[in-house]
Design a protein around this motif. Structure first.
Motif, PDB file in Angstrom:
ATOM      1  N   TRP A  44       0.845  -1.206   0.000  1.00 45.95           N
ATOM      2  CA  TRP A  44       0.000   0.000   0.000  1.00 45.95           C
ATOM      3  C   TRP A  44       0.874   1.247   0.000  1.00 45.95           C
ATOM      4  N   HIS A  45       1.935   1.254   0.805  1.00 48.40           N
ATOM      5  CA  HIS A  45       2.804   2.424   0.869  1.00 48.40           C
ATOM      6  C   HIS A  45       3.601   2.622  -0.408  1.00 48.40           C
ATOM      7  N   SER A  46       3.794   1.566  -1.195  1.00 47.72           N
ATOM      8  CA  SER A  46       4.558   1.717  -2.421  1.00 47.72           C
ATOM      9  C   SER A  46       3.673   2.034  -3.629  1.00 47.72           C
ATOM     10  N   ILE A  47       2.357   2.064  -3.452  1.00 43.91           N
ATOM     11  CA  ILE A  47       1.467   2.387  -4.574  1.00 43.91           C
ATOM     12  C   ILE A  47       1.805   3.765  -5.121  1.00 43.91           C
ATOM     13  N   ASP A  48       1.892   4.745  -4.265  1.00 45.98           N
ATOM     14  CA  ASP A  48       2.299   6.086  -4.667  1.00 45.98           C
ATOM     15  C   ASP A  48       3.077   6.688  -3.511  1.00 45.98           C
ATOM     16  N   PRO A  49       4.396   6.499  -3.510  1.00 45.24           N
ATOM     17  CA  PRO A  49       5.189   6.956  -2.372  1.00 45.24           C
ATOM     18  C   PRO A  49       5.149   8.465  -2.175  1.00 45.24           C
ATOM     19  N   ASP A  50       4.732   9.218  -3.199  1.00 47.92           N
ATOM     20  CA  ASP A  50       4.674  10.668  -3.080  1.00 47.92           C
ATOM     21  C   ASP A  50       3.348  11.146  -2.506  1.00 47.92           C
ATOM     22  N   LEU A  51       2.377  10.249  -2.341  1.00 53.23           N
ATOM     23  CA  LEU A  51       1.060  10.645  -1.855  1.00 53.23           C
ATOM     24  C   LEU A  51       1.141  11.060  -0.393  1.00 53.23           C
ATOM     25  N   ALA A  52       0.796  12.312  -0.143  1.00 48.80           N
ATOM     26  CA  ALA A  52       0.832  12.846   1.224  1.00 48.80           C
ATOM     27  C   ALA A  52      -0.543  12.704   1.857  1.00 48.80           C
ATOM     28  N   TRP A  53      -0.570  12.367   3.117  1.00 42.21           N
ATOM     29  CA  TRP A  53      -1.835  12.245   3.831  1.00 42.21           C
ATOM     30  C   TRP A  53      -2.076  13.497   4.659  1.00 42.21           C
ATOM     31  N   LEU A  54      -3.334  13.803   4.871  1.00 37.74           N
ATOM     32  CA  LEU A  54      -3.718  14.968   5.658  1.00 37.74           C
ATOM     33  C   LEU A  54      -3.497  14.628   7.120  1.00 37.74           C
ATOM     34  N   SER A  55      -2.394  15.124   7.687  1.00 32.81           N
ATOM     35  CA  SER A  55      -2.051  14.783   9.070  1.00 32.81           C
ATOM     36  C   SER A  55      -2.665  15.737  10.084  1.00 32.81           C
ATOM     37  N   SER A  59      -9.932  22.513  11.135  1.00 28.25           N
ATOM     38  CA  SER A  59     -11.389  22.535  11.168  1.00 28.25           C
ATOM     39  C   SER A  59     -11.955  21.261  11.781  1.00 28.25           C
ATOM     40  N   ALA A  60     -11.129  20.211  11.877  1.00 25.58           N
ATOM     41  CA  ALA A  60     -11.575  18.958  12.477  1.00 25.58           C
ATOM     42  C   ALA A  60     -11.166  18.839  13.941  1.00 25.58           C
ATOM     43  N   ALA A  61     -10.374  19.777  14.433  1.00 25.42           N
ATOM     44  CA  ALA A  61      -9.938  19.744  15.824  1.00 25.42           C
ATOM     45  C   ALA A  61     -11.128  20.027  16.747  1.00 25.42           C
ATOM     46  N   PRO A  62     -11.311  19.254  17.818  1.00 24.13           N
ATOM     47  CA  PRO A  62     -12.460  19.430  18.704  1.00 24.13           C
ATOM     48  C   PRO A  62     -12.558  20.829  19.317  1.00 24.13           C
ATOM     49  N   ALA A  63     -11.444  21.400  19.713  1.00 25.21           N
ATOM     50  CA  ALA A  63     -11.474  22.728  20.331  1.00 25.21           C
ATOM     51  C   ALA A  63     -11.889  23.792  19.334  1.00 25.21           C
ATOM     52  N   ARG A  64     -11.583  23.577  18.060  1.00 26.23           N
ATOM     53  CA  ARG A  64     -11.904  24.537  17.008  1.00 26.23           C
ATOM     54  C   ARG A  64     -13.415  24.772  16.925  1.00 26.23           C
ATOM     55  N   ALA A  65     -14.195  23.714  17.040  1.00 24.13           N
ATOM     56  CA  ALA A  65     -15.644  23.837  16.928  1.00 24.13           C
ATOM     57  C   ALA A  65     -16.215  24.706  18.040  1.00 24.13           C
ATOM     58  N   ALA A  73      -8.590  31.656  10.100  1.00 21.84           N
ATOM     59  CA  ALA A  73      -7.807  30.835   9.172  1.00 21.84           C
ATOM     60  C   ALA A  73      -7.925  29.354   9.509  1.00 21.84           C
ATOM     61  N   ARG A  74      -7.902  28.539   8.471  1.00 25.93           N
ATOM     62  CA  ARG A  74      -7.901  27.082   8.612  1.00 25.93           C
ATOM     63  C   ARG A  74      -6.490  26.597   8.296  1.00 25.93           C
ATOM     64  N   VAL A  75      -5.970  25.694   9.093  1.00 25.09           N
ATOM     65  CA  VAL A  75      -4.623  25.168   8.900  1.00 25.09           C
ATOM     66  C   VAL A  75      -4.719  23.708   8.460  1.00 25.09           C
ATOM     67  N   LEU A  76      -3.983  23.382   7.386  1.00 18.94           N
ATOM     68  CA  LEU A  76      -3.899  22.015   6.881  1.00 18.94           C
ATOM     69  C   LEU A  76      -2.424  21.621   6.812  1.00 18.94           C
ATOM     70  N   ILE A  77      -2.116  20.396   7.203  1.00 17.56           N
ATOM     71  CA  ILE A  77      -0.756  19.883   7.088  1.00 17.56           C
ATOM     72  C   ILE A  77      -0.821  18.532   6.379  1.00 17.56           C
ATOM     73  N   PHE A  78      -0.088  18.429   5.265  1.00 19.28           N
ATOM     74  CA  PHE A  78       0.009  17.191   4.502  1.00 19.28           C
ATOM     75  C   PHE A  78       1.409  16.634   4.717  1.00 19.28           C
ATOM     76  N   THR A  79       1.507  15.322   4.932  1.00 23.57           N
ATOM     77  CA  THR A  79       2.781  14.727   5.287  1.00 23.57           C
ATOM     78  C   THR A  79       3.084  13.494   4.445  1.00 23.57           C
ATOM     79  N   THR A  80       4.320  13.400   4.003  1.00 26.34           N
ATOM     80  CA  THR A  80       4.883  12.204   3.394  1.00 26.34           C
ATOM     81  C   THR A  80       6.383  12.248   3.662  1.00 26.34           C
TER      82      THR A  80
END
Length: 154
Positions: A44-55, A59-65, A73-80
């Motif tokens: 699975w990890h070798s299918i697309d090694p460049d694919l970054a996941w939303l870490s 907007s999904a953080a409980p305190a944010r709501a 501002a909304r903060v997004l972090i993608f990681t690979t």
């Protein structure tokens, strides 16, 4: 006593003590010790090694709501490996940084195929103005690596 009364570890170890290889395989899978499971994970990890996941998505953080204000501002972090892409989405523009810091090119692609490009400076900072909202994905190319995000709604 029922199966629900036994911790999974105890149940798996009890089953693994039997002589039947099928039961040992089931117990190993339950405990995460399966070679097949590891092989599937590696594939699975070798299918697309460049694919970054939303870490991270603020907007999904409980305190944010509980304390979010309109226009905040909304903060997004993608990681690979070896890169991360950090974005801050504001009402009129998007700013971001490539981590580790360094120059690169960032391309935003919309669902209809429209693209927006920005050059990151030597510290990895970039910005986009006038970018439409909706589903987008980002591509980032640097001397140290590249990444492609999954589609995310802005």
């Amino acid at each position: 006593m029922s199966v629900g009364d036994c911790p999974l570890i105890t149940l798996a170890d009890t089953v693994a003590a039997g002589d039947d290889p099928a039961w040992r395989e089931i117990a190993d899978r339950c405990m995460g010790r399966s070679q097949l499971g590891q092989d599937l994970l590696d594939a699975w990890h070798s299918i697309d090694p460049d694919l970054a996941w939303l870490s991270f998505d603020s907007s999904a953080a409980p305190a944010r709501a509980q304390r979010a204000e309109p226009g905040q501002a909304r903060v997004l972090i993608f990681t690979t490996t070896p890169l991360s892409l950090e974005l801050e989405l504001m009402a009129d523009h998007v700013v971001g940084q490539i981590v580790p810091p360094g120059p690169g090119q960032v391309v935003v692609e919309t669902a209809d195929g429209t693209t927006f490009q920005a050059e990151a400076d030597d510290l990895g900072f970039f910005d986009f103005t006038g970018m439409p909202r909706g589903s987008v994905r980002l591509r980032c190319e640097t001397p140290t690596g590249r990444l492609v995000t999954d589609w995310v709604s802005l």
